[in-house]
Motif scaffolding. Structure first.
Motif, PDB file in Angstrom:
ATOM      1  N   VAL A  23     -15.074  11.610  19.525  1.00 27.34           N
ATOM      2  CA  VAL A  23     -13.773  10.983  19.301  1.00 27.34           C
ATOM      3  C   VAL A  23     -12.702  12.018  18.949  1.00 27.34           C
ATOM      4  O   VAL A  23     -11.598  11.669  18.557  1.00 27.34           O
ATOM      5  CB  VAL A  23     -13.847   9.870  18.224  1.00 27.34           C
ATOM      6  CG1 VAL A  23     -14.687   8.716  18.715  1.00 27.34           C
ATOM      7  CG2 VAL A  23     -14.365  10.412  16.906  1.00 27.34           C
ATOM      8  N   GLY A  24     -13.052  13.276  19.101  1.00 30.71           N
ATOM      9  CA  GLY A  24     -12.088  14.340  18.867  1.00 30.71           C
ATOM     10  C   GLY A  24     -12.503  15.245  17.726  1.00 30.71           C
ATOM     11  O   GLY A  24     -13.218  14.830  16.801  1.00 30.71           O
ATOM     12  N   GLU A  25     -12.054  16.483  17.818  1.00 30.42           N
ATOM     13  CA  GLU A  25     -12.345  17.480  16.786  1.00 30.42           C
ATOM     14  C   GLU A  25     -13.840  17.590  16.504  1.00 30.42           C
ATOM     15  O   GLU A  25     -14.261  17.798  15.365  1.00 30.42           O
ATOM     16  CB  GLU A  25     -11.577  17.164  15.495  1.00 30.42           C
ATOM     17  CG  GLU A  25     -10.071  17.194  15.641  1.00 30.42           C
ATOM     18  CD  GLU A  25      -9.535  18.552  16.040  1.00 30.42           C
ATOM     19  OE1 GLU A  25     -10.091  19.570  15.584  1.00 30.42           O
ATOM     20  OE2 GLU A  25      -8.578  18.598  16.830  1.00 30.42           O
ATOM     21  N   ASN A  26     -14.639  17.414  17.551  1.00 32.07           N
ATOM     22  CA  ASN A  26     -16.099  17.519  17.469  1.00 32.07           C
ATOM     23  C   ASN A  26     -16.706  16.509  16.486  1.00 32.07           C
ATOM     24  O   ASN A  26     -17.721  16.754  15.863  1.00 32.07           O
ATOM     25  CB  ASN A  26     -16.512  18.949  17.095  1.00 32.07           C
ATOM     26  CG  ASN A  26     -17.729  19.394  17.851  1.00 32.07           C
ATOM     27  OD1 ASN A  26     -18.124  18.783  18.835  1.00 32.07           O
ATOM     28  ND2 ASN A  26     -18.345  20.453  17.385  1.00 32.07           N
ATOM     29  N   CYS A  27     -16.057  15.362  16.367  1.00 36.86           N
ATOM     30  CA  CYS A  27     -16.541  14.267  15.521  1.00 36.86           C
ATOM     31  C   CYS A  27     -17.111  13.190  16.453  1.00 36.86           C
ATOM     32  O   CYS A  27     -16.448  12.743  17.377  1.00 36.86           O
ATOM     33  CB  CYS A  27     -15.394  13.705  14.693  1.00 36.86           C
ATOM     34  SG  CYS A  27     -15.895  12.380  13.591  1.00 36.86           S
ATOM     35  N   PHE A  28     -18.360  12.779  16.189  1.00 37.17           N
ATOM     36  CA  PHE A  28     -19.044  11.842  17.087  1.00 37.17           C
ATOM     37  C   PHE A  28     -19.343  10.526  16.378  1.00 37.17           C
ATOM     38  O   PHE A  28     -19.570  10.509  15.171  1.00 37.17           O
ATOM     39  CB  PHE A  28     -20.366  12.455  17.571  1.00 37.17           C
ATOM     40  CG  PHE A  28     -20.174  13.626  18.484  1.00 37.17           C
ATOM     41  CD1 PHE A  28     -20.205  13.451  19.852  1.00 37.17           C
ATOM     42  CD2 PHE A  28     -19.952  14.897  17.986  1.00 37.17           C
ATOM     43  CE1 PHE A  28     -20.025  14.526  20.712  1.00 37.17           C
ATOM     44  CE2 PHE A  28     -19.774  15.977  18.833  1.00 37.17           C
ATOM     45  CZ  PHE A  28     -19.813  15.786  20.190  1.00 37.17           C
TER      46      PHE A  28
END
Length: 108
Positions: A23-28
């Motif tokens: 979902v962005g900034e390597n956040c899942f």
């Protein structure tokens, strides 16, 4: 007498997929795709070519798996070549450092 038509067999349920979504900034986050018969797959051009949006294609699950396998092989080859280049650079750097040390010793 004509035979009665057999009722249609129920259609097979589409494949279901449990996955992680970036979902962005390597956040899942965990996600469930109820109908994974086709997937939208990033072709991986955004990072490689500096494209802002990237290129996405709709693939069947089998096509997506084949693409992922081929892409992994390509990335491994690229990694191997990059490692070889880094090893060569490190060797060249050491040679230059040795030559500079010899030059310093000669000048003193």
């Amino acid at each position: 007498a004509a035979a009665a038509a057999a009722p249609d067999a129920p259609a097979a349920a589409p494949p279901r997929l449990e996955t992680l979504i970036d979902v962005g900034e390597n956040c899942f986050v965990e996600a469930v795709v109820e109908d994974a018969s086709t997937l939208i797959v990033s072709m991986g051009l955004a990072a490689a070519k500096g494209v802002d949006e990237g290129l996405f294609c709709e693939l069947t699950l089998d096509e997506a798996v084949a693409f992922a396998v081929a892409r992994e092989a390509l990335l491994r080859e690229t990694l191997d070549r990059t490692i070889d280049q880094l090893i060569t650079i490190a060797k060249d750097k050491r040679k230059v450092e040795d030559l500079l040390a010899q030059l310093r010793a000669t000048l003193q």
